[in-house]
Write an enzyme that holds these catalytic residues in place. Structure first.
Site, PDB file in Angstrom:
ATOM      1  N   CYS A   2       0.846  -1.200   0.000  1.00  0.00           N
ATOM      2  CA  CYS A   2       0.000   0.000   0.000  1.00  0.00           C
ATOM      3  C   CYS A   2       0.881   1.250   0.000  1.00  0.00           C
ATOM      4  O   CYS A   2       1.988   1.238   0.521  1.00  0.00           O
ATOM      5  CB  CYS A   2      -0.885   0.020   1.232  1.00  0.00           C
ATOM      6  SG  CYS A   2      -1.852  -1.485   1.377  1.00  0.00           S
ATOM      7  N   ARG A  27       3.214   1.365  -6.779  1.00  0.00           N
ATOM      8  CA  ARG A  27       3.362   0.338  -5.763  1.00  0.00           C
ATOM      9  C   ARG A  27       2.406  -0.827  -6.031  1.00  0.00           C
ATOM     10  O   ARG A  27       2.534  -1.885  -5.467  1.00  0.00           O
ATOM     11  CB  ARG A  27       3.029   0.923  -4.390  1.00  0.00           C
ATOM     12  CG  ARG A  27       4.205   1.617  -3.768  1.00  0.00           C
ATOM     13  CD  ARG A  27       3.840   2.147  -2.420  1.00  0.00           C
ATOM     14  NE  ARG A  27       5.033   2.229  -1.600  1.00  0.00           N
ATOM     15  CZ  ARG A  27       5.330   1.391  -0.631  1.00  0.00           C
ATOM     16  NH1 ARG A  27       4.520   0.421  -0.312  1.00  0.00           N
ATOM     17  NH2 ARG A  27       6.440   1.530   0.059  1.00  0.00           N
ATOM     18  N   TRP A  71      -3.436  -2.284  -1.688  1.00  0.00           N
ATOM     19  CA  TRP A  71      -3.164  -3.569  -2.345  1.00  0.00           C
ATOM     20  C   TRP A  71      -3.703  -4.597  -1.364  1.00  0.00           C
ATOM     21  O   TRP A  71      -3.136  -4.803  -0.294  1.00  0.00           O
ATOM     22  CB  TRP A  71      -1.659  -3.724  -2.550  1.00  0.00           C
ATOM     23  CG  TRP A  71      -1.254  -4.872  -3.420  1.00  0.00           C
ATOM     24  CD1 TRP A  71      -1.107  -4.860  -4.772  1.00  0.00           C
ATOM     25  CD2 TRP A  71      -0.925  -6.193  -2.996  1.00  0.00           C
ATOM     26  NE1 TRP A  71      -0.708  -6.093  -5.210  1.00  0.00           N
ATOM     27  CE2 TRP A  71      -0.586  -6.931  -4.155  1.00  0.00           C
ATOM     28  CE3 TRP A  71      -0.878  -6.839  -1.759  1.00  0.00           C
ATOM     29  CZ2 TRP A  71      -0.214  -8.271  -4.113  1.00  0.00           C
ATOM     30  CZ3 TRP A  71      -0.511  -8.169  -1.723  1.00  0.00           C
ATOM     31  CH2 TRP A  71      -0.181  -8.871  -2.890  1.00  0.00           C
ATOM     32  N   ASN A  97      -0.450   0.692   6.253  1.00  0.00           N
ATOM     33  CA  ASN A  97       0.247  -0.276   5.411  1.00  0.00           C
ATOM     34  C   ASN A  97       0.823  -1.315   6.362  1.00  0.00           C
ATOM     35  O   ASN A  97       1.428  -0.966   7.363  1.00  0.00           O
ATOM     36  CB  ASN A  97       1.371   0.416   4.635  1.00  0.00           C
ATOM     37  CG  ASN A  97       2.105  -0.536   3.712  1.00  0.00           C
ATOM     38  OD1 ASN A  97       1.619  -1.639   3.417  1.00  0.00           O
ATOM     39  ND2 ASN A  97       3.264  -0.119   3.255  1.00  0.00           N
ATOM     40  N   GLY A  98       0.628  -2.603   6.062  1.00  0.00           N
ATOM     41  CA  GLY A  98       1.144  -3.656   6.934  1.00  0.00           C
ATOM     42  C   GLY A  98       0.064  -4.675   7.216  1.00  0.00           C
ATOM     43  O   GLY A  98      -0.935  -4.747   6.491  1.00  0.00           O
ATOM     44  N   GLU A 477      15.805 -14.909 -14.793  1.00  0.00           N
ATOM     45  CA  GLU A 477      15.345 -13.518 -14.811  1.00  0.00           C
ATOM     46  C   GLU A 477      14.600 -13.203 -16.116  1.00  0.00           C
ATOM     47  O   GLU A 477      13.580 -12.517 -16.110  1.00  0.00           O
ATOM     48  CB  GLU A 477      16.547 -12.577 -14.605  1.00  0.00           C
ATOM     49  CG  GLU A 477      16.268 -11.097 -14.781  1.00  0.00           C
ATOM     50  CD  GLU A 477      15.226 -10.514 -13.820  1.00  0.00           C
ATOM     51  OE1 GLU A 477      14.760 -11.218 -12.925  1.00  0.00           O
ATOM     52  OE2 GLU A 477      14.868  -9.337 -14.005  1.00  0.00           O
ATOM     53  N   LYS A 481      10.799 -11.867 -16.167  1.00  0.00           N
ATOM     54  CA  LYS A 481      10.383 -10.616 -16.822  1.00  0.00           C
ATOM     55  C   LYS A 481       9.229 -10.895 -17.777  1.00  0.00           C
ATOM     56  O   LYS A 481       8.247 -10.184 -17.795  1.00  0.00           O
ATOM     57  CB  LYS A 481      11.534  -9.984 -17.626  1.00  0.00           C
ATOM     58  CG  LYS A 481      12.603  -9.247 -16.866  1.00  0.00           C
ATOM     59  CD  LYS A 481      12.185  -7.987 -16.178  1.00  0.00           C
ATOM     60  CE  LYS A 481      11.641  -8.204 -14.810  1.00  0.00           C
ATOM     61  NZ  LYS A 481      12.505  -8.257 -13.694  1.00  0.00           N
ATOM     62  N   GLU A 484       5.863 -11.947 -15.842  1.00  0.00           N
ATOM     63  CA  GLU A 484       5.184 -10.956 -15.005  1.00  0.00           C
ATOM     64  C   GLU A 484       4.531  -9.826 -15.808  1.00  0.00           C
ATOM     65  O   GLU A 484       3.510  -9.297 -15.407  1.00  0.00           O
ATOM     66  CB  GLU A 484       6.097 -10.398 -13.908  1.00  0.00           C
ATOM     67  CG  GLU A 484       7.184  -9.481 -14.386  1.00  0.00           C
ATOM     68  CD  GLU A 484       8.021  -8.910 -13.250  1.00  0.00           C
ATOM     69  OE1 GLU A 484       7.497  -8.689 -12.163  1.00  0.00           O
ATOM     70  OE2 GLU A 484       9.227  -8.677 -13.488  1.00  0.00           O
ATOM     71  N   HIS A 500      16.198 -33.792 -17.625  1.00  0.00           N
ATOM     72  CA  HIS A 500      15.823 -34.386 -16.341  1.00  0.00           C
ATOM     73  C   HIS A 500      14.379 -34.087 -15.980  1.00  0.00           C
ATOM     74  O   HIS A 500      13.996 -34.193 -14.815  1.00  0.00           O
ATOM     75  CB  HIS A 500      16.779 -33.900 -15.245  1.00  0.00           C
ATOM     76  CG  HIS A 500      18.193 -34.314 -15.494  1.00  0.00           C
ATOM     77  ND1 HIS A 500      18.641 -35.606 -15.321  1.00  0.00           N
ATOM     78  CD2 HIS A 500      19.262 -33.617 -15.968  1.00  0.00           C
ATOM     79  CE1 HIS A 500      19.919 -35.689 -15.656  1.00  0.00           C
ATOM     80  NE2 HIS A 500      20.312 -34.475 -16.054  1.00  0.00           N
ATOM     81  N   LYS A 599       5.084  -3.135  -6.434  1.00  0.00           N
ATOM     82  CA  LYS A 599       6.502  -2.830  -6.567  1.00  0.00           C
ATOM     83  C   LYS A 599       7.278  -3.209  -5.314  1.00  0.00           C
ATOM     84  O   LYS A 599       8.368  -3.740  -5.371  1.00  0.00           O
ATOM     85  CB  LYS A 599       6.674  -1.336  -6.853  1.00  0.00           C
ATOM     86  CG  LYS A 599       8.119  -0.900  -7.043  1.00  0.00           C
ATOM     87  CD  LYS A 599       8.704  -1.488  -8.300  1.00  0.00           C
ATOM     88  CE  LYS A 599      10.167  -1.124  -8.495  1.00  0.00           C
ATOM     89  NZ  LYS A 599      10.799  -2.010  -9.505  1.00  0.00           N
TER      90      LYS A 599
HETATM   91  O1  M6R Z   1      12.791  -4.351  -3.506  1.00  0.00           O
HETATM   92  P1  M6R Z   1      13.330  -5.723  -3.634  1.00  0.00           P
HETATM   93  O2  M6R Z   1      14.521  -5.813  -4.509  1.00  0.00           O
HETATM   94  O3  M6R Z   1      13.596  -6.382  -2.309  1.00  0.00           O
HETATM   95  O4  M6R Z   1      12.171  -6.553  -4.346  1.00  0.00           O
HETATM   96  C1  M6R Z   1      12.222  -7.953  -4.452  1.00  0.00           C
HETATM   97  C2  M6R Z   1      11.209  -8.441  -5.458  1.00  0.00           C
HETATM   98  O5  M6R Z   1       9.918  -8.179  -5.035  1.00  0.00           O
HETATM   99  C3  M6R Z   1      11.433  -7.803  -6.831  1.00  0.00           C
HETATM  100  O6  M6R Z   1      12.737  -8.002  -7.272  1.00  0.00           O
HETATM  101  C4  M6R Z   1      10.455  -8.384  -7.889  1.00  0.00           C
HETATM  102  O7  M6R Z   1      10.690  -9.736  -8.088  1.00  0.00           O
HETATM  103  C5  M6R Z   1      10.632  -7.597  -9.173  1.00  0.00           C
HETATM  104  N1  M6R Z   1       9.919  -6.360  -9.085  1.00  0.00           N
HETATM  105  C6  M6R Z   1      10.194  -8.363 -10.378  1.00  0.00           C
HETATM  106  O8  M6R Z   1      10.488  -7.663 -11.537  1.00  0.00           O
END
Ligand code: M6R
Length: 604
Positions: A2, A27, A71, A97-98, A477, A481, A484, A500, A599
């Site tokens: 949030c 966010r 969120w 938030n929390g 990665e 990308k 997501e 495997h 985010k």
């Molecule tokens: O802020 P952080 O690097 O700790 O975030 C960790 C993950 O939430 C973040 O890397 C997430 O996987 C990416 N936004 C994906 O693109």
């Protein structure tokens, strides 16, 4: 998760809060709302976009207020569950938030006392707890309320009876004060108020602040007044805007020639033949280290996996890379290992918990982060800043490449301290590191080739990414990308693992992106490509410019420049980022705000 904003000043609170909420919407959110004191406390909230709330608010005069982008964690996405939440008499409003872990019990107790609840959220109990304790002084009531709460929180509260005041408190969730002239701000992120001020005060866990337009008072958990240091942020508003790009993600991909340069600047020197970090970081790296544990989540975790290859290769120190969400509960803690937490935001709940775990077990901790003043920087023994500027797109891009570079610099520094690296070798590394911005620019200039390949992927149901050695985490990665932001199922594999199990999923309709570098694994990956082709799948290779052989093996080739073997992973990553971006763009996906993602994951 949030986003929170509070404002006490001279401007129209409606404009400030809406403007700030729009800057916080990266966010991730499903609903939003504001509470403004205009003689009476007035609350407006709605599901969906911030524009939906904006439409509800008449032109009102108040100059004090709070706002929130939600969120959902507890309770569905409904108007009732959106913040702010209010007390029964509608005079007190809060944003949170929390997660309040004991909210069910508190709710029952409050109901017995006659409180009526309007939402299914855990957060609403906070408004009623404050109300229950309120005797004319908001901070007293907030203190009494948080004493009863278990869980994590940043809370900002206002009361109609004290119309010029906002009160904030935090525990394990970010909250930062923006210091203005005759106005003050309180937010979950600096970007929320960056347009108005760059002067900030970071709050620590347990601290409570009371803001009016002309005063800022901060107290610790014993309510002892504390003098906090004001800091100046170097980010500017432009950094947090799209500047003509269709999406923040694209802008952030294109910023990488600069961010790669920034992360190196001031840290490498051929003349002095050294790598330079802040004194306390150098001390941490010069300790007798018998192992390194890297803790992180998501993309930062994959940067950690890349770091494992880099550090082990240069130093021979074993590196264990752990998902922070697992490490916080399981795993070996070894006092003579260095724990490196990688977190772009510096606020990821699992990574912070893993850091605390490590410290409690007596390990020394080092943080790699992009956000100065973030919680991670304040609870570790030392930190290294990525210097990438704010990253707004939910998909991490420029911060991933800068994390890898920081890890490489750490590897070089340890190797120097261990006297495993001679000055000629270091000179050579530094020389090639300085070429990285040019390599990134070179990939960006070839984006048309990548768009052409994206057209082949846009209708795929599933895509495999494969690599060997350091290219294995890059394949993870690349797959993350793509999945997501484009919603296409994608998996990354170590190429040697295909037979495997994963081969069972491979059909002629499963395109495979193979990362191919001319190192000791070259022949092996060519053999893997052959095995894939034998099953009828299309292979898209990402290969070096000088590789003339690859065309005989793959269906399509995307090129990257690599004049040396120093971090070709940076240029390869940019190819993967652009590929994911263009596939998602062709599929008309909401690239900067993928569904169900936020985010900054500030709850467990
Ligand atoms: O802020 P952080 O690097 O700790 O975030 C960790 C993950 O939430 C973040 O890397 C997430 O996987 C990416 N936004 C994906 O693109």
């Amino acid at each position: 998760m949030c986003g929170i904003i509070g404002y006490a000043g001279f401007r129209d609170a409606r404009t400030v809060l809406l403007e700030s909420l729009k800057r916080l919407d990266y966010r991730g959110y499903d609903s939003a709302g504001v509470a403004i004191i205009d003689k009476k406390l007035k609350v407006y909230k709605e599901v969906g976009e911030i524009a939906n709330v904006e439409r509800l608010i008449p032109k009102i005069k108040g100059t004090t207020g709070i706002g929130h982008t939600r969120w959902a964690t507890h309770g569905g996405v409904t108007k009732e569950n959106a913040h702010p939440h209010v007390s029964c008499d509608k005079k007190i409003a809060i944003v949170h938030n929390g997660i309040i872990e004991n909210f069910s019990k508190l709710k029952e107790e409050l109901k017995k006392k006659g409180h009526t609840f309007l939402s299914q959220t855990d957060s609403e109990v906070i408004a009623h707890l404050i109300d229950d304790a309120y005797k004319g002084n908001l901070e007293d009531a907030v203190v009494a309320a948080v004493k009863k709460i278990q869980g994590s929180y940043s809370i900002v509260a206002v009361s109609e009876d004290e119309p010029e005041k906002i009160v904030g408190v935090r525990k394990e969730s970010p909250l930062v004060i923006g210091v203005g002239d005759s106005e003050n701000f309180l937010a979950s992120d600096i970007t929320a108020f960056l347009k108005y001020t760059k002067r900030v005060i970071f709050l620590n866990d347990g601290e409570l602040c009371v803001l009016t337009k002309n005063t800022i008072n901060v107290v610790d958990k014993n309510r002892k007044s504390i003098k906090k240091k004001e800091e100046l942020i170097t980010w500017n508003v432009k950094d947090a805007e799209k500047s003509g790009f269709a999406h923040f993600m694209l802008k952030e991909i294109y910023e990488q020639p600069d961010t790669v340069h920034h992360v190196l600047r001031g840290r490498i020197s051929e003349i002095e033949e050294t790598i330079t970090f802040p004194e306390n970081v150098e001390k941490l790296l010069s300790n007798e280290i018998n192992s390194v544990h890297i803790v992180a989540c998501g993309t930062s975790f994959y940067a950690g996996l890349v770091g494992k290859y880099l550090i082990e290769q240069l130093t021979n120190i074993p590196v264990f890379v752990e998902l922070a969400s697992e490490y916080r509960y399981f795993g070996v803690r070894n006092e003579s290992s260095l724990v490196i937490a990688i977190t772009q935001s510096g606020e990821t709940a699992d990574t912070l918990a893993a850091l605390r775990e490590a410290q409690m077990s007596g390990c020394k901790t080092l943080v790699v982060t992009n956000v100065i003043g973030s919680t991670a920087t304040r609870i570790s023994d030392g930190y290294i800043l990525q210097q990438s500027g704010p990253e707004i797109g939910v998909a991490a891009t420029k911060t991933f490449t800068s994390q890898i570079i920081v890890l490489f610099l750490i590897a070089l520094k340890i190797a120097l301290l261990q006297k495993k690296l001679g000055s000629n070798e270091l000179y050579n590394y530094i020389f090639h590191l300085k070429e990285l911005p040019r390599h990134v620019r070179d990939v960006l200039e070839r984006s048309n080739d990548i768009i052409a390949i994206a057209k082949h992927l846009k209708d795929a149901k599933s895509v495999f990414f494969i690599g060997r050695g350091i290219n294995y985490p890059l394949s993870l990665e690349g797959a993350l990308k793509l999945k997501e932001i484009s919603y296409i199922h994608a998996e990354g594999f170590a190429a040697g693992e295909l037979k495997h199990g994963p081969f069972a999923l491979l059909t002629k309709d499963t395109p495979v992106v193979a990362i191919v570098t001319q190192d000791e694994t070259y022949e092996k990956i060519l053999a893997n490509i052959g095995e894939i082709k034998a099953r009828g799948s299309t292979v898209i290779a990402i290969a070096e410019d000088k590789d003339t052989e690859i065309e005989n093996h793959a269906d399509f080739v995307l090129r990257f420049p690599a004049s040396s073997h120093v971090l070709p992973c940076i240029a390869i990553t940019v190819v993967l980022q652009l590929l994911a971006y263009h596939v998602a763009h062709l599929r008309k996906c909401p690239i900067d705000k993928p569904r169900n993602l936020a985010k900054s994951v500030t709850v467990e």
